[in-house]
Motif scaffolding. Structure first.
Motif, PDB file in Angstrom:
ATOM      1  N   ASP A 159     -47.555  -5.411   3.138  1.00 50.61           N
ATOM      2  CA  ASP A 159     -48.198  -6.695   3.101  1.00 50.61           C
ATOM      3  C   ASP A 159     -47.622  -8.946   1.904  1.00 50.61           C
ATOM      4  N   ILE A 160     -46.780  -7.887   0.975  1.00 49.49           N
ATOM      5  CA  ILE A 160     -46.333  -8.677   0.092  1.00 49.49           C
ATOM      6  C   ILE A 160     -44.692  -8.916   1.147  1.00 49.49           C
ATOM      7  N   LEU A 161     -44.430 -10.554   0.986  1.00 50.02           N
ATOM      8  CA  LEU A 161     -43.336 -11.215   2.061  1.00 50.02           C
ATOM      9  C   LEU A 161     -42.244 -10.924   0.919  1.00 50.02           C
ATOM     10  N   TYR A 162     -41.739 -10.363   0.993  1.00 47.17           N
ATOM     11  CA  TYR A 162     -39.797 -10.454   0.574  1.00 47.17           C
ATOM     12  C   TYR A 162     -39.054 -11.027   1.146  1.00 47.17           C
ATOM     13  N   GLY A 163     -39.246 -11.874   2.002  1.00 48.22           N
ATOM     14  CA  GLY A 163     -38.255 -12.835   2.924  1.00 48.22           C
ATOM     15  C   GLY A 163     -38.434 -13.806   3.662  1.00 48.22           C
ATOM     16  N   LYS A 164     -38.083 -14.298   4.531  1.00 46.31           N
ATOM     17  CA  LYS A 164     -38.520 -15.232   5.661  1.00 46.31           C
ATOM     18  C   LYS A 164     -38.259 -14.994   7.109  1.00 46.31           C
ATOM     19  N   LEU A 210     -36.731 -11.183   8.705  1.00 46.07           N
ATOM     20  CA  LEU A 210     -37.251  -9.498   9.840  1.00 46.07           C
ATOM     21  C   LEU A 210     -37.819  -8.664   8.491  1.00 46.07           C
ATOM     22  N   GLN A 211     -38.777  -7.581   7.966  1.00 49.16           N
ATOM     23  CA  GLN A 211     -38.795  -6.958   7.207  1.00 49.16           C
ATOM     24  C   GLN A 211     -39.312  -6.434   7.992  1.00 49.16           C
ATOM     25  N   ILE A 212     -38.639  -4.814   7.261  1.00 50.57           N
ATOM     26  CA  ILE A 212     -38.939  -2.658   7.667  1.00 50.57           C
ATOM     27  C   ILE A 212     -38.961  -2.120   6.694  1.00 50.57           C
ATOM     28  N   VAL A 213     -40.234  -1.647   6.845  1.00 55.78           N
ATOM     29  CA  VAL A 213     -40.962  -0.876   5.970  1.00 55.78           C
ATOM     30  C   VAL A 213     -40.876   0.801   6.738  1.00 55.78           C
ATOM     31  N   ARG A 214     -40.933   1.363   5.620  1.00 60.07           N
ATOM     32  CA  ARG A 214     -41.275   2.774   5.904  1.00 60.07           C
ATOM     33  C   ARG A 214     -42.155   2.765   5.582  1.00 60.07           C
ATOM     34  N   MET A 215     -43.086   4.771   5.490  1.00 59.49           N
ATOM     35  CA  MET A 215     -43.402   5.455   4.001  1.00 59.49           C
ATOM     36  C   MET A 215     -43.102   5.832   2.678  1.00 59.49           C
ATOM     37  N   GLN A 216     -43.548   5.752   1.859  1.00 55.57           N
ATOM     38  CA  GLN A 216     -42.832   6.318   0.261  1.00 55.57           C
ATOM     39  C   GLN A 216     -41.547   7.120   0.832  1.00 55.57           C
ATOM     40  N   ASP A 217     -42.161   8.654   1.404  1.00 51.61           N
ATOM     41  CA  ASP A 217     -41.798   9.568   1.308  1.00 51.61           C
ATOM     42  C   ASP A 217     -41.599   9.444   3.154  1.00 51.61           C
ATOM     43  N   GLN A 218     -40.821   8.819   3.988  1.00 50.60           N
ATOM     44  CA  GLN A 218     -40.923   9.050   4.951  1.00 50.60           C
ATOM     45  C   GLN A 218     -40.646  10.221   6.395  1.00 50.60           C
ATOM     46  N   GLY A 219     -40.623  11.518   5.551  1.00 49.93           N
ATOM     47  CA  GLY A 219     -40.842  13.017   6.205  1.00 49.93           C
ATOM     48  C   GLY A 219     -39.446  12.958   6.930  1.00 49.93           C
ATOM     49  N   ASP A 220     -38.626  11.735   6.820  1.00 45.93           N
ATOM     50  CA  ASP A 220     -37.553  12.737   8.207  1.00 45.93           C
ATOM     51  C   ASP A 220     -35.994  12.336   7.154  1.00 45.93           C
ATOM     52  N   ASN A 221     -34.502  12.127   8.171  1.00 42.37           N
ATOM     53  CA  ASN A 221     -33.744  11.253   7.439  1.00 42.37           C
ATOM     54  C   ASN A 221     -33.342  10.263   8.687  1.00 42.37           C
ATOM     55  N   PHE A 240     -38.689 -15.218  16.078  1.00 40.66           N
ATOM     56  CA  PHE A 240     -39.516 -14.990  15.608  1.00 40.66           C
ATOM     57  C   PHE A 240     -39.919 -16.303  14.740  1.00 40.66           C
ATOM     58  N   GLN A 241     -40.822 -16.871  14.379  1.00 36.26           N
ATOM     59  CA  GLN A 241     -41.488 -17.884  13.327  1.00 36.26           C
ATOM     60  C   GLN A 241     -41.710 -17.632  12.791  1.00 36.26           C
ATOM     61  N   GLY A 242     -41.856 -17.315  11.236  1.00 36.82           N
ATOM     62  CA  GLY A 242     -42.493 -16.614  10.667  1.00 36.82           C
ATOM     63  C   GLY A 242     -41.342 -15.206  10.478  1.00 36.82           C
ATOM     64  N   VAL A 243     -42.664 -14.331   9.230  1.00 33.04           N
ATOM     65  CA  VAL A 243     -41.741 -13.222   8.991  1.00 33.04           C
ATOM     66  C   VAL A 243     -41.946 -11.078  10.334  1.00 33.04           C
ATOM     67  N   ALA A 244     -41.462 -11.187  10.807  1.00 35.87           N
ATOM     68  CA  ALA A 244     -41.780 -10.026  11.691  1.00 35.87           C
ATOM     69  C   ALA A 244     -41.388  -8.453  10.999  1.00 35.87           C
ATOM     70  N   THR A 245     -42.756  -7.748  10.691  1.00 33.54           N
ATOM     71  CA  THR A 245     -42.231  -7.119  10.550  1.00 33.54           C
ATOM     72  C   THR A 245     -41.918  -5.349  10.862  1.00 33.54           C
ATOM     73  N   PHE A 246     -41.249  -4.188  11.157  1.00 35.22           N
ATOM     74  CA  PHE A 246     -40.689  -3.458  12.008  1.00 35.22           C
ATOM     75  C   PHE A 246     -41.191  -1.643  10.851  1.00 35.22           C
ATOM     76  N   GLY A 247     -41.535  -0.820  11.708  1.00 38.00           N
ATOM     77  CA  GLY A 247     -41.398   0.191  10.702  1.00 38.00           C
ATOM     78  C   GLY A 247     -42.509   1.429  11.128  1.00 38.00           C
ATOM     79  N   ASP A 248     -42.750   2.305  10.371  1.00 38.42           N
ATOM     80  CA  ASP A 248     -44.031   3.215  10.235  1.00 38.42           C
ATOM     81  C   ASP A 248     -44.754   2.792   9.584  1.00 38.42           C
TER      82      ASP A 248
END
Length: 326
Positions: free
Chosen positions: A47-52, A54-65, A35-43
């Protein structure tokens, strides 16, 4: 309409395959990928890029463990990492989910917990710890404690053992080796590395019961010198004019009746209560002094008898001479 290029498949509907023409997932890559650039995964998405990378994003309360990232040893074990449910604490855990309380936890304030999901200190360990090196370094005036009532301060080459806020001292080990012990904040013992030591209470050696004595020893004692300083009067009063010892006949009667000298404890009493060394020496000295008085009196009587004998002898000689002269 599907598009094919080598072993890739890009159907208008269905799964997309790269490196495979039979994709099993919506996006299936068979082989290396980049991946050339930032790859975002998750549910969720941020839109803020914190690195260069892989970013994994989940809901603030993801509803599960569920973990953010799972590491699976197929058919054997699962480990994972990610934020705890509805929490800013980041965890690395062994297990099927982050619901467990075991693992390594990093709070949003930078505190690290080991098997403690809510660390209260910079390092909070719920369980035993082992250091395989030779040194545990605590900076100057640092402290170690097991709970609110037990703490050890280290500083200036000495040690202070107290409660957590150091308001009640338990013990102090000074740099020169002096050990001070405290009870309810009051010093009751001092063991000096270079000078005198003391203990305010009773001391028992070889036993845990002093029976109320300042020093109780269950066993033998050896010393080059023992000094006893009595609080009571020394028996010099025996030689005063006001002291009248028993007559020898009275002493004889007492011995016949009791099998011991007057004032001397019996064998039964000594076996039961022991001997007061100072008091016994005073009693023995009193008996020696009284014996001295008896001997002085007897010596006077002997001298008087000798004078009477000499007088009688002279008179007898005079009578014998008178008889001879007749």
């Amino acid at each position: 309409m599907a598009a094919y290029s080598q072993t890739n498949i890009f159907p208008s509907t269905g799964n997309v395959g790269i490196g495979t023409t039979s994709p099993m997932f919506p996006f299936h890559v068979n082989g290396q990928s980049r991946f050339q650039g930032v790859a975002t995964f998750g549910d969720s998405y941020d839109d803020i890029l914190y690195g260069k990378g892989l970013q994994i994003v989940r809901m603030q309360d993801q509803g599960d463990n569920a973990f953010h990232i799972s590491f699976i040893r197929a058919g054997t074990w699962v480990a994972g990492m990610g934020f705890l449910r509805n929490s800013s604490t980041f965890a690395i855990q062994n297990g099927s989910s982050n619901a467990a309380t075991t693992g390594v936890f990093l709070s949003e304030t930078g505190k690290v917990g080991i098997n403690a999901s809510d660390p209260a200190y910079e390092l909070d360990i719920n369980g035993n710890a082992r250091i395989r090196g030779n040194i545990l370094y605590v900076s100057q005036f640092g402290a170690l404690y097991s709970d609110i009532n037990n703490i050890a301060f280290f500083g200036d080459g000495g040690y202070i053992f107290a409660n957590k806020n150091n308001s009640v001292t338990r013990a102090i080990l000074e740099p020169a080796g002096t050990l001070r012990l405290y009870n309810s904040g009051s010093e009751f013992a001092k063991f000096n590395g270079t000078g005198d030591s003391f203990i305010r209470g009773n001391l028992a050696i070889g036993t845990d019961n002093s029976k109320g004595y300042k020093l109780a020893v269950a066993g033998s004692v050896i010393a080059e010198s023992v000094k006893v300083k009595l609080q009571a009067a020394w028996p010099d009063y025996v030689f005063s004019e006001t002291h009248t010892p028993l007559r020898l006949s009275e002493v004889e009667t007492f011995i016949k009746d009791n099998g011991r000298l007057p004032e001397i404890p019996s064998a039964t009493d000594i076996k039961k209560d022991g001997i007061e060394l100072g008091d016994m020496n005073a009693l023995l000295l009193k008996k020696i002094e009284e014996l001295t008085l008896y001997l002085i009196e007897k010596d006077k009587q002997v001298e008087a008898l000798k004078k009477d004998y000499s007088s009688l002898k002279e008179r007898l000689g005079s009578l014998e001479q008178q008889l001879v002269d007749k």
